[in-house]
Design an enzyme around this catalytic site. Structure first.
Site, PDB file in Angstrom:
ATOM      1  N   SER A   1     -15.297  -5.563 -22.074  1.00 38.29           N
ATOM      2  CA  SER A   1     -14.717  -5.411 -23.404  1.00 38.29           C
ATOM      3  C   SER A   1     -13.237  -5.048 -23.347  1.00 38.29           C
ATOM      4  O   SER A   1     -12.414  -5.856 -22.943  1.00 38.29           O
ATOM      5  CB  SER A   1     -15.522  -4.360 -24.182  1.00 38.29           C
ATOM      6  OG  SER A   1     -15.170  -4.334 -25.541  1.00 38.29           O
TER       7      SER A   1
ATOM      8  N   ASP B   1      -2.625 -13.210 -17.867  1.00 34.96           N
ATOM      9  CA  ASP B   1      -2.036 -14.372 -18.535  1.00 34.96           C
ATOM     10  C   ASP B   1      -0.508 -14.318 -18.543  1.00 34.96           C
ATOM     11  O   ASP B   1       0.164 -15.349 -18.456  1.00 34.96           O
ATOM     12  CB  ASP B   1      -2.551 -14.473 -19.972  1.00 34.96           C
ATOM     13  CG  ASP B   1      -3.951 -15.067 -20.048  1.00 34.96           C
ATOM     14  OD1 ASP B   1      -4.525 -15.334 -18.979  1.00 34.96           O
ATOM     15  OD2 ASP B   1      -4.455 -15.247 -21.170  1.00 34.96           O
TER      16      ASP B   1
ATOM     17  N   LYS C   1     -17.900  -9.413 -21.862  1.00 30.85           N
ATOM     18  CA  LYS C   1     -18.179  -9.052 -23.251  1.00 30.85           C
ATOM     19  C   LYS C   1     -16.914  -9.301 -24.062  1.00 30.85           C
ATOM     20  O   LYS C   1     -15.989  -8.499 -24.059  1.00 30.85           O
ATOM     21  CB  LYS C   1     -18.605  -7.594 -23.374  1.00 30.85           C
ATOM     22  CG  LYS C   1     -18.902  -7.177 -24.804  1.00 30.85           C
ATOM     23  CD  LYS C   1     -19.288  -5.710 -24.878  1.00 30.85           C
ATOM     24  CE  LYS C   1     -19.536  -5.297 -26.329  1.00 30.85           C
ATOM     25  NZ  LYS C   1     -18.296  -5.351 -27.142  1.00 30.85           N
TER      26      LYS C   1
END
Length: 421
Positions: free
Chosen positions: A290, A301, A315
């Protein structure tokens, strides 16, 4: 006729009066499916009249509500007063229980991760363990909230967990409940110039603690930093955004998409970046979930950090806690989040840039491998007297933690590469 049955029959009559189509696929928005309503009323009546013991209407309605939520996904739940208070306590950093984050898999209770410095962590509970019994009561078919409620309890009381690990034989672990006080951020220096920052869980104050810790670490010469998110089950979304913002100067951190207009959000980095340009290695594993995946995915990224370890939990959904009447609450999945590059982590997780499996570095292994000139028979002796022996330092975490050891090695290499003209 009871008020409950009368209410249901009124709903059914109203839906019949508004009916235009007979199939679910063509039902207008807001119209209730007639066949399912009839079935519900019939089942309710059968239970009330034929079940072996009397069941009051309130209990039947509570069970119906609970079933609606549990049938959606593993993270949506109906929170009765005790569970609602427990969820609020867990995000503030203090609650009673075992110190274990759990989910569901194949009808059993699965460990997402143990929380550091809690009874579960000290007993050796690991991410991925399946809990098949709680005090001899099978967990197969038990709701997640019921399992959590059973594991919580008064500090000092005990509970026995029957666990299956990696398809092995079941074994029992007896745990003593304690008041869980979670210190979400910890730090130390691994080597001169190389820092370690561990986040165990994302709480309301985690982002502020991380910024303060980064400022303290950078007070000296900081050549590199290990950000440890292993076995971090997640927590507050805004805290994850704040932590990622501490490492990014610009760009998107995470965005969410859902059916409600207020569930579509974008979170962008600000210019406040206390980490500067310090090289960062992020450690993740199967217990990173999460909010931890949000941070790892954002830094990955943007190329801000090298992600190392094993695949994270996967998740990628957002739960909103909605207060209801009578001190109850509704934990409902309302959105899916995406990394800056548009990746959904749901059921896939973050894949590390460098895969490093868990292992343990032992002194015995180091001693066997460390054959030196002085160990060879007939070696030449030094012409100068040896320096006085220095007492060995206390054991450092990287001396026994293979993944951390590899992260530190990579940081040193990155520093040397950047330092060259």
């Amino acid at each position: 006729m009871t008020c409950l049955r009368g209410l249901l029959l009124c709903l059914l009559s109203l839906s019949i009066g508004m009916a235009v189509a007979q199939t679910d696929d063509s039902l207008p928005d807001g119209q209730l499916p007639l066949d399912e309503l009839r079935t519900f009323v019939e089942v309710l009546e059968r239970i009330r009249t034929a079940y072996v013991e009397p069941v009051d209407d309130a209990t039947l309605l509570e069970n119906a509500i609970r079933g609606m939520l549990e049938g959606l996904d593993p993270h949506s739940a109906y929170l009765e007063p005790e569970a609602f208070r427990g969820l609020q306590d867990s995000t503030s950093g203090q609650f009673g229980g075992l110190g274990i984050e759990v989910g569901q898999e194949d009808g059993f209770i699965k460990v997402i991760s143990p929380i550091d410095d809690t009874p579960a962590a000290r007993a050796g509970i690991e991410a991925g363990d399946l809990i098949i019994k709680l005090d001899e009561q099978p967990t197969k078919g038990m709701s997640l909230m019921d399992a959590v409620t059973k594991m919580r309890g008064e500090a000092g009381t005990s509970i026995t967990l029957t666990i299956v690990r990696d398809s092995g034989r079941p074994f029992e672990v007896e745990l003593t409940r304690a008041v869980i006080r979670v210190q979400s951020v910890r730090s130390q220096m691994l080597d001169e110039g190389y820092g370690y920052l561990r986040i165990t869980q994302f709480q309301n104050n985690t982002a502020d603690d991380v910024r303060n810790t980064l400022n303290e670490l950078k007070a000296g010469e900081l050549k590199g930093l290990v950000l440890d998110l292993r076995n971090n089950p997640g927590g507050v979304l805004q805290a994850a955004v704040g932590v990622a913002d501490s490492f990014l100067a610009e760009g998107n951190i995470v965005y969410t998409e859902g059916r409600l207009s207020n569930s579509e959000m974008r979170f962008n980095a600000t210019s406040h970046n206390p980490s500067g340009e310090v090289p960062v290695v992020v450690l993740i594993n199967g217990g990173s979930a999460s909010a931890a995946e949000i941070v790892a995915g954002a830094l990955q990224d943007h190329g801000r950090a090298v992600v190392m370890g094993t695949d994270s939990f996967g998740k990628g959904s957002v739960q909103t806690v909605l207060p209801l009447n009578n001190d109850r609450g509704l934990k409902l999945t309302t959105a899916i989040y995406f990394t800056p590059d548009g990746r959904s982590i749901q059921a896939q997780g973050i894949v590390p840039d460098i895969r490093v499996e868990r292992a343990r570095v032992t002194r015995e292994e180091e001693d066997i491998a460390a054959v030196r000139e002085s160990d060879l028979q007939g070696h030449l002796r030094r012409s100068e007297p040896s320096a006085p022996a220095v007492a060995a330092d206390r054991e450092r975490p990287q001396d026994t933690d293979y993944q951390l050891n590899q992260a530190l090695t990579l940081l040193k290499g990155l520093h040397l590469t950047r330092a060259k003209p």
